[in-house]
Scaffold this motif. Structure first.
Motif, PDB file in Angstrom:
ATOM      1  N   HIS A 142       4.725  -1.810   2.786  1.00  0.00           N
ATOM      2  CA  HIS A 142       5.523  -0.589   2.666  1.00  0.00           C
ATOM      3  C   HIS A 142       6.944  -1.012   2.291  1.00  0.00           C
ATOM      4  O   HIS A 142       7.819  -1.104   3.153  1.00  0.00           O
ATOM      5  N   PRO A 143       7.132  -1.306   0.985  1.00  0.00           N
ATOM      6  CA  PRO A 143       8.429  -1.817   0.552  1.00  0.00           C
ATOM      7  C   PRO A 143       9.498  -0.730   0.592  1.00  0.00           C
ATOM      8  O   PRO A 143       9.202   0.464   0.618  1.00  0.00           O
ATOM      9  N   SER A 144      10.732  -1.183   0.566  1.00  0.00           N
ATOM     10  CA  SER A 144      11.839  -0.232   0.521  1.00  0.00           C
ATOM     11  C   SER A 144      11.824   0.479  -0.827  1.00  0.00           C
ATOM     12  O   SER A 144      11.203   0.019  -1.792  1.00  0.00           O
ATOM     13  N   GLU A 145      12.511   1.604  -0.897  1.00  0.00           N
ATOM     14  CA  GLU A 145      12.518   2.411  -2.119  1.00  0.00           C
ATOM     15  C   GLU A 145      13.056   1.655  -3.322  1.00  0.00           C
ATOM     16  O   GLU A 145      12.648   1.914  -4.448  1.00  0.00           O
ATOM     17  N   ASP A 146      13.978   0.726  -3.110  1.00  0.00           N
ATOM     18  CA  ASP A 146      14.564   0.015  -4.244  1.00  0.00           C
ATOM     19  C   ASP A 146      13.844  -1.298  -4.562  1.00  0.00           C
ATOM     20  O   ASP A 146      14.231  -2.000  -5.497  1.00  0.00           O
ATOM     21  N   ALA A 147      12.770  -1.624  -3.855  1.00  0.00           N
ATOM     22  CA  ALA A 147      12.007  -2.848  -4.134  1.00  0.00           C
ATOM     23  C   ALA A 147      11.284  -2.704  -5.472  1.00  0.00           C
ATOM     24  O   ALA A 147      10.806  -1.619  -5.827  1.00  0.00           O
ATOM     25  N   GLU A 148      11.211  -3.809  -6.213  1.00  0.00           N
ATOM     26  CA  GLU A 148      10.588  -3.787  -7.530  1.00  0.00           C
ATOM     27  C   GLU A 148       9.105  -4.123  -7.496  1.00  0.00           C
ATOM     28  O   GLU A 148       8.430  -4.018  -8.510  1.00  0.00           O
ATOM     29  N   SER A 149       8.584  -4.555  -6.360  1.00  0.00           N
ATOM     30  CA  SER A 149       7.161  -4.880  -6.263  1.00  0.00           C
ATOM     31  C   SER A 149       6.678  -4.567  -4.850  1.00  0.00           C
ATOM     32  O   SER A 149       7.443  -4.119  -4.010  1.00  0.00           O
ATOM     33  N   GLY A 150       5.386  -4.820  -4.622  1.00  0.00           N
ATOM     34  CA  GLY A 150       4.834  -4.637  -3.286  1.00  0.00           C
ATOM     35  C   GLY A 150       4.068  -3.353  -3.090  1.00  0.00           C
ATOM     36  O   GLY A 150       3.644  -3.050  -1.979  1.00  0.00           O
ATOM     37  N   ARG A 151       3.836  -2.605  -4.163  1.00  0.00           N
ATOM     38  CA  ARG A 151       3.148  -1.319  -4.039  1.00  0.00           C
ATOM     39  C   ARG A 151       1.715  -1.338  -4.573  1.00  0.00           C
ATOM     40  O   ARG A 151       1.045  -0.319  -4.596  1.00  0.00           O
ATOM     41  N   GLY A 152       1.237  -2.493  -5.029  1.00  0.00           N
ATOM     42  CA  GLY A 152      -0.065  -2.578  -5.683  1.00  0.00           C
ATOM     43  C   GLY A 152      -1.211  -2.075  -4.841  1.00  0.00           C
ATOM     44  O   GLY A 152      -2.026  -1.273  -5.298  1.00  0.00           O
ATOM     45  N   LEU A 153      -1.309  -2.525  -3.603  1.00  0.00           N
ATOM     46  CA  LEU A 153      -2.425  -2.086  -2.766  1.00  0.00           C
ATOM     47  C   LEU A 153      -2.272  -0.638  -2.315  1.00  0.00           C
ATOM     48  O   LEU A 153      -3.271   0.032  -2.043  1.00  0.00           O
ATOM     49  N   LEU A 154      -1.045  -0.150  -2.257  1.00  0.00           N
ATOM     50  CA  LEU A 154      -0.853   1.278  -1.981  1.00  0.00           C
ATOM     51  C   LEU A 154      -1.418   2.111  -3.132  1.00  0.00           C
ATOM     52  O   LEU A 154      -2.036   3.159  -2.908  1.00  0.00           O
ATOM     53  N   LEU A 155      -1.232   1.624  -4.355  1.00  0.00           N
ATOM     54  CA  LEU A 155      -1.794   2.293  -5.523  1.00  0.00           C
ATOM     55  C   LEU A 155      -3.325   2.234  -5.492  1.00  0.00           C
ATOM     56  O   LEU A 155      -3.990   3.247  -5.730  1.00  0.00           O
ATOM     57  N   VAL A 156      -3.879   1.064  -5.186  1.00  0.00           N
ATOM     58  CA  VAL A 156      -5.335   0.928  -5.077  1.00  0.00           C
ATOM     59  C   VAL A 156      -5.863   1.891  -4.010  1.00  0.00           C
ATOM     60  O   VAL A 156      -6.851   2.598  -4.232  1.00  0.00           O
ATOM     61  N   ASP A 157      -5.200   1.956  -2.876  1.00  0.00           N
ATOM     62  CA  ASP A 157      -5.610   2.846  -1.795  1.00  0.00           C
ATOM     63  C   ASP A 157      -5.574   4.317  -2.233  1.00  0.00           C
ATOM     64  O   ASP A 157      -6.455   5.100  -1.876  1.00  0.00           O
ATOM     65  N   ALA A 158      -4.582   4.674  -3.018  1.00  0.00           N
ATOM     66  CA  ALA A 158      -4.451   6.062  -3.481  1.00  0.00           C
ATOM     67  C   ALA A 158      -5.505   6.419  -4.538  1.00  0.00           C
ATOM     68  O   ALA A 158      -5.993   7.551  -4.568  1.00  0.00           O
ATOM     69  N   LEU A 159      -5.873   5.457  -5.390  1.00  0.00           N
ATOM     70  CA  LEU A 159      -6.782   5.751  -6.499  1.00  0.00           C
ATOM     71  C   LEU A 159      -8.256   5.576  -6.157  1.00  0.00           C
ATOM     72  O   LEU A 159      -9.105   6.283  -6.688  1.00  0.00           O
ATOM     73  N   ALA A 160      -8.571   4.630  -5.293  1.00  0.00           N
ATOM     74  CA  ALA A 160      -9.973   4.324  -4.982  1.00  0.00           C
ATOM     75  C   ALA A 160     -10.515   5.257  -3.907  1.00  0.00           C
ATOM     76  O   ALA A 160      -9.776   5.737  -3.052  1.00  0.00           O
ATOM     77  N   ASP A 161     -11.818   5.481  -3.954  1.00  0.00           N
ATOM     78  CA  ASP A 161     -12.465   6.231  -2.887  1.00  0.00           C
ATOM     79  C   ASP A 161     -12.584   5.365  -1.632  1.00  0.00           C
ATOM     80  O   ASP A 161     -12.485   5.859  -0.523  1.00  0.00           O
TER      81      ASP A 161
END
Length: 164
Positions: free
Chosen positions: A104-123
């Motif tokens: 759970h990166p800070s709002e200004d972080a440039e990376s660290g959101r990949g698995l959050l995206l996977v979690d949002a897109l995958a069933d």
């Protein structure tokens, strides 16, 4: 062959069509991660499946394998297959001691959101520990209908494409 054996062989259920699948070994580099996304997109299109969510998931999992799962001289494996109406995406690397966890990166972080995206897109998604030293990060997406088997994409069948 006896008449009974012939009769059993004739009435035995025949194996169903082979499940649509794709596998490629790719270099654990940014270029290999990009190639994983491109190959996945081409394969999904050949199967007539939607690509938008799936290629984002492939891109994130392949980037993680090339960045966090990288062991010099070892490739990562991309596998896609469809069972019934579910597309399963698997990325296997050789860093089993480094299991992925959503950050759970800070709002200004440039990376660290990949698995959050996977979690949002995958069933569903998760990690399977394999024979040492491998792990597989997988994600599943519900598809509208199972695809028809199609000819393989060049560079598949577990061999590294030329130039990677």
């Amino acid at each position: 062959m006896s008449a009974v054996t012939q009769e059993i062989a004739a009435t035995a259920p025949q194996p169903s069509q082979q499940l649509p699948h794709f596998t490629a070994l790719l270099s654990s580099t940014r270029r290999g991660a990009r190639l994983a996304r491109l190959l996945a997109e081409a394969q999904l299109r050949s199967w007539g499946l939607p690509t938008e969510c799936a290629i984002h998931i492939v891109a994130e999992l392949a980037a993680n394998a090339a960045t966090h799962g990288r062991v010099p001289g070892r490739d990562f494996r991309l596998t896609l297959y469809v069972v019934d109406s579910t597309l399963r995406i698997e990325v296997t690397d050789t860093r089993s001691e480094r299991l992925p966890e959503p950050q759970h990166p800070s709002e200004d972080a440039e990376s660290g959101r990949g698995l959050l995206l996977v979690d949002a897109l995958a069933d569903r998604w998760g990690v399977s520990e394999d024979r040492f030293p491998r792990k597989t990060v997988w994600a599943e997406l519900h598809c509208c209908a199972p695809p028809e088997p199609a000819p393989p994409v060049p560079g598949a069948n577990g061999s590294s494409p030329q130039g990677t």
